[in-house]
Scaffold this active site. Sequence first.
Site, PDB file in Angstrom:
ATOM      1  N   HIS A  29       0.876  -1.169   0.000  1.00 37.92           N
ATOM      2  CA  HIS A  29       0.000   0.000   0.000  1.00 37.92           C
ATOM      3  C   HIS A  29       0.920   1.229   0.000  1.00 37.92           C
ATOM      4  O   HIS A  29       2.136   1.105   0.245  1.00 37.92           O
ATOM      5  CB  HIS A  29      -0.872   0.002   1.255  1.00 37.92           C
ATOM      6  N   GLU A  31       1.419   3.616   2.149  1.00 34.84           N
ATOM      7  CA  GLU A  31       2.133   3.837   3.410  1.00 34.84           C
ATOM      8  C   GLU A  31       3.251   2.809   3.588  1.00 34.84           C
ATOM      9  O   GLU A  31       4.362   3.148   4.018  1.00 34.84           O
ATOM     10  CB  GLU A  31       1.163   3.738   4.594  1.00 34.84           C
ATOM     11  N   SER A  83      -7.090   7.529   4.277  1.00 39.52           N
ATOM     12  CA  SER A  83      -7.156   6.969   5.629  1.00 39.52           C
ATOM     13  C   SER A  83      -6.513   5.577   5.669  1.00 39.52           C
ATOM     14  O   SER A  83      -6.833   4.723   4.846  1.00 39.52           O
ATOM     15  CB  SER A  83      -8.642   6.878   6.020  1.00 39.52           C
ATOM     16  N   CYS A  96      -5.492   1.797   6.194  1.00 41.86           N
ATOM     17  CA  CYS A  96      -6.193   0.537   6.444  1.00 41.86           C
ATOM     18  C   CYS A  96      -5.606  -0.147   7.681  1.00 41.86           C
ATOM     19  O   CYS A  96      -4.655   0.338   8.297  1.00 41.86           O
ATOM     20  CB  CYS A  96      -6.061  -0.378   5.228  1.00 41.86           C
ATOM     21  N   CYS A 148      -1.715  -0.981   7.320  1.00 44.62           N
ATOM     22  CA  CYS A 148      -0.839   0.182   7.451  1.00 44.62           C
ATOM     23  C   CYS A 148      -0.923   0.767   8.856  1.00 44.62           C
ATOM     24  O   CYS A 148       0.085   1.221   9.413  1.00 44.62           O
ATOM     25  CB  CYS A 148      -1.198   1.221   6.397  1.00 44.62           C
TER      26      CYS A 148
END
Length: 146
Positions: A50, A52, A77, A79, A82
């Site tokens: 992802h 991040e 935002s 998950c 992360c």
Amino acid sequence: MDEFMQAAIDQARRSLDNGGVPIGSVLVHQGEIIGRGHNQRQQKGSAILHGEMDALEDAGRLSASIYRDSVLYTTLSPCSMCSGAILLYGIPRIVIGENRTFLGEEALLRERGVEIEVLDDSTCRELMTQFIAAYPDVWNEDIGEP
Ligand SMILES: [Zn+2]
């Protein structure tokens, strides 16, 4: 626009340009970007990259004292995966581009003492809204939905 969120958005656009999910992230330590990344699930066939996670990977191995003095910027935002990394490394502050298209584990992060700022940025929202409308299956796979 905050220069660090702008850098995260630049990463999100880079992902989109390469056929990927438009989510970007940067890790900032004492006012300097030490890691940049974007979602690489499509590009690398990755289960874990992802935005991040890619930014954390780009920053490389760091001592706990660096993470604890850093801020993670992300266009969406975070998950549960992360957020788990954020908690594991003790990153104390997260700046989020938007949380309307997807609300991650903000409640858990807050409960564990992480400071969260949500910018509700229209560019971040548009990137996700357009991507989800065009590629709903890719997006559902990204967040573990059938
Ligand atoms: Zn994630």
